[in-house]
Design a protein around this motif. Sequence first.
Motif, short mmCIF file in Angstrom:
data_model
loop_
_atom_site.label_atom_id
_atom_site.label_comp_id
_atom_site.label_asym_id
_atom_site.label_seq_id
_atom_site.Cartn_x
_atom_site.Cartn_y
_atom_site.Cartn_z
N TRP A 1 14.81 -59.61 -6.48
CA TRP A 1 15.95 -60.41 -6.03
C TRP A 1 16.29 -60.10 -4.57
O TRP A 1 16.44 -58.95 -4.19
N PRO A 2 16.45 -61.15 -3.73
CA PRO A 2 16.63 -60.93 -2.29
C PRO A 2 18.07 -60.60 -1.88
O PRO A 2 18.29 -60.12 -0.77
N ALA A 3 19.05 -60.88 -2.74
CA ALA A 3 20.45 -60.71 -2.34
C ALA A 3 20.91 -59.28 -2.62
O ALA A 3 20.58 -58.70 -3.66
N GLN A 4 21.68 -58.74 -1.70
CA GLN A 4 22.27 -57.42 -1.88
C GLN A 4 23.64 -57.57 -2.54
O GLN A 4 24.41 -58.48 -2.20
N LYS A 5 23.95 -56.67 -3.45
CA LYS A 5 25.26 -56.71 -4.10
C LYS A 5 26.37 -56.41 -3.10
O LYS A 5 26.25 -55.51 -2.27
N THR A 6 27.44 -57.17 -3.18
CA THR A 6 28.57 -56.97 -2.27
C THR A 6 29.67 -56.13 -2.91
O THR A 6 30.54 -55.61 -2.20
N GLU A 7 29.67 -56.01 -4.24
CA GLU A 7 30.68 -55.22 -4.95
C GLU A 7 30.16 -54.96 -6.36
O GLU A 7 29.28 -55.65 -6.84
N PRO A 8 30.71 -53.97 -7.04
CA PRO A 8 30.21 -53.63 -8.37
C PRO A 8 30.57 -54.68 -9.41
O PRO A 8 31.54 -55.43 -9.25
N GLN A 9 29.79 -54.71 -10.46
CA GLN A 9 30.07 -55.58 -11.60
C GLN A 9 31.30 -55.05 -12.34
O GLN A 9 31.55 -53.84 -12.39
#
Length: 479
Positions: A390-398
């Motif tokens: 997956w190319p997107a970086q997480k911006t905040e936790p689930q």
Amino acid sequence: MSHSRRFRVLAVAVLAAATAFPAVPAVASTAGTALTWQPCAGVPEPDQGLQCTTMSAPLDYARPSGEKVTLAFSRLPSADPAKRRGVLVLNPGSQGDSQLALPLQLLALGLPQAVRDTYDLIAFDPRGAGNSTRVTCDLPVTFMIPPAYAVTDAGVDTQAAVARQNAEGCAAAPSAPLLPHITVRNVARDLDGIRAALGERRISFLGYSFGAFLGATYATMYPHRTDRVVLDSSTGPGGLDYTWSRRFASGFEKHFPDFAAWAAAQDATYGLGSTPEAVKAKYFALAAKLDQTPVETVDGATFRWINEALTQSDATFPLLAQVWQQAGNGTIARPPLPPGFDFSGLLAIVCNMDGWPKDVEVYRHAVAEDRARYPMLGAAAANVWACAFWPAQKTEPQVRITDRGPSNILMVQNLRDNGTDYPGGVEMRAALGHRAELLTVDQGGHRAYLFGTNACANAAVARYLAEGVRPAGDAFCPA
């Protein structure tokens, strides 16, 4: 309804995005929270009063004045304003097209008048899908959930290459900047924005499958803005993660005997075997035959996927039996999806969740393990998703589901659910603690309320929604 349309309705594996109505075209956006309702174009029965609108929401809630996304939603007003309690927000699960006509579908499935009177019925397309701002990844028409069955170890490498292409397609698309923000946390924030725009202090909620996880997330983030909440066919508290995917296999093994018993009783009509054991043997024989000699666009992996999809409802057993006949005589073909049908938004939601391995070797080990444990589907359910690349970086936790908040959640879960396997529901029940009661239903297939035929379950959910009366503790509905 044509066979290809019925196949599309129930072949959204997981996913529970079935609809008997066409997509509802988007209408003009509204400014701020001043909603302008219009009749929903494209709905077969417009005289029932379904209304549509849109509003904007921040793409990134950390930058509320920045770029916006459009949220499309619909409303079917209460049939009796004197009995109206509030709004009931609906979510059918993961989707590949617009679900704004969902209120009408539930009416067609038998939504009781008492529920119809109690609420305005609200449906919305989550960011990334339907008539809301969409993600597009140029996914191939052969895209499958769960992924392709790996007959041998080489099948893991083949699927890894496909999964990498899926992820690269998302990264190269014009919608790529949206990807980090297509999260369940943000969909829950959008839902709360819709609540505010509707002028409601609290909302009631009925969500299926992914919609159940969304409901649990919303109830965790905004516990005191919830009224009566029904979570139907829940995943575990981790959501649509790798554990959920692998459980397609165990769920399928639990529900397939229902089909095998039905097919054996119908042997004079379909000729699939006179005993459940003979029907199961034929499944393996047909899959192996198509592994070696695919017919048109259907190979063994596609045949297994069709079986998973068409056993998500007992109502499609006759259609699945016809598929087996076609596989046997070499006339089987994969029905096309409708124009505009796209799982890109779902893929973004899934791959932005935690719990997806990045190492292909993890998938390789799991595929070998599950092929042995669950030979019917295990080597598909454990195979590689685009989430590995997956190319997107997480911006905040689930969001972590917790038990903090009022006790106002009713969970309902089929024992033999091959879309969200029963253990996931038990785990979600434990995470919600005192907030929830779990109604276990002795029936097969994905989704219980209205989509199943268990009168006990349908009556219990309707009573809670209309009267606020939940079962006293966890309960069981026999077959």
